[in-house]
Write a protein that holds these residues in place. Sequence first.
Motif, PDB file in Angstrom:
ATOM      1  N   GLU A   7       0.835  -1.281   0.008  1.00 16.99           N
ATOM      2  CA  GLU A   7      -0.102   0.161  -0.065  1.00 16.99           C
ATOM      3  C   GLU A   7       0.803   1.047  -0.009  1.00 16.99           C
ATOM      4  N   ASP A   8       2.017   1.196   0.616  1.00 14.44           N
ATOM      5  CA  ASP A   8       2.644   2.474   0.673  1.00 14.44           C
ATOM      6  C   ASP A   8       4.063   2.287   1.024  1.00 14.44           C
TER       7      ASP A   8
ATOM      8  N   THR B 145      -5.412  13.392   8.133  1.00 14.03           N
ATOM      9  CA  THR B 145      -4.088  12.817   7.838  1.00 14.03           C
ATOM     10  C   THR B 145      -2.902  13.838   8.473  1.00 14.03           C
TER      11      THR B 145
ATOM     12  N   PHE C 182       6.063   4.883   3.249  1.00 13.86           N
ATOM     13  CA  PHE C 182       5.391   5.110   4.487  1.00 13.86           C
ATOM     14  C   PHE C 182       6.217   5.766   5.660  1.00 13.86           C
TER      15      PHE C 182
ATOM     16  N   SER D 184      -3.822   7.096  -2.306  1.00 15.16           N
ATOM     17  CA  SER D 184      -3.790   7.407  -0.646  1.00 15.16           C
ATOM     18  C   SER D 184      -2.677   6.256  -0.099  1.00 15.16           C
ATOM     19  N   THR D 185      -1.966   7.319   0.872  1.00 14.88           N
ATOM     20  CA  THR D 185      -1.262   6.535   1.813  1.00 14.88           C
ATOM     21  C   THR D 185      -1.673   5.480   2.791  1.00 14.88           C
TER      22      THR D 185
ATOM     23  N   ASP E 137       1.634  11.025  -0.540  1.00 20.30           N
ATOM     24  CA  ASP E 137       2.807  10.313  -1.518  1.00 20.30           C
ATOM     25  C   ASP E 137       2.519  11.360  -2.799  1.00 20.30           C
TER      26      ASP E 137
ATOM     27  N   HIS F  82       7.524   9.699   4.207  1.00 21.42           N
ATOM     28  CA  HIS F  82       6.674  11.047   3.814  1.00 21.42           C
ATOM     29  C   HIS F  82       5.663  11.518   5.072  1.00 21.42           C
TER      30      HIS F  82
ATOM     31  N   SER G 219      -1.533   6.406   5.973  1.00 21.75           N
ATOM     32  CA  SER G 219      -1.739   7.262   6.952  1.00 21.75           C
ATOM     33  C   SER G 219      -2.962   7.765   6.498  1.00 21.75           C
TER      34      SER G 219
END
Length: 240
Positions: free
Chosen positions: A90-91, A150, A94, A122-123, A101, A97, A125
């Motif tokens: 997913e990221d 966020t 992570f 979407s990150t 992102d 950032h 977070s």
Amino acid sequence: MAKVRRAPQKKQQPFLKKITTLLAKVLIWFLVVSVFWVLLYRFVNPPITMLMIVRNIERKTDGRPFKLEKEWVPFEEISDNMKRAAVSAEDQLFLKHMGFDLKAIEKAYADNTKGKNVKGGSTISQQTAKNVFLWPGRSWLRKGFEAYFTLLIELLWSKERILEVYLNVIEMGDGIYGAEAASQTYYGKSCRKMTRGQAALIAACFPNPRRWTPVRPTNYIKKRQYLIMRNMRRLGPLDF
């Protein structure tokens, strides 16, 4: 004959000024409540999320019984394989950032404007902010609130806390929320003992956990699982 002095009349406040004052008060209260809410969840585990409530309303509408399978597991007890699988899927930025992102957002915007399947940038977070504090759906209003929350969790929580909450509240099946409930349902064991392949298979279903399942993975999901496992090997240690 003495004149009777009239009490000075208060000038009526213009309507626009009243509206402005009201909006200012609402904004101040929103800021105070939202910051307190986020600070509270830094130390207190969210008991339920709006998504869980909405999903059960949908179940009730469809004539199905209430279903909410979840069990909180502390961050240090979640399998490192599950943490790495989630970040790989997913990221991958992570830990670097501050919640967003920008490259992923730009790519998602470019793909969507070209008429391709709607994608998100979407990150973890952002997904955590959405899952915990907001309602499901797609709108600019909700996106605005998502960006605000966020920033708050990035400022007020640690990265460990963000990933811990994410892995404990994310939807991982029909009525199944969090890594522990998913691992118990799909593999009959705790997420503390999840293997790399099992964690990658669950993470492969994250984009649509009610459509895809680790029990009957499609060729597409198996391919995603392979790519996630490859990314897990490249990821290196998660240095929080």
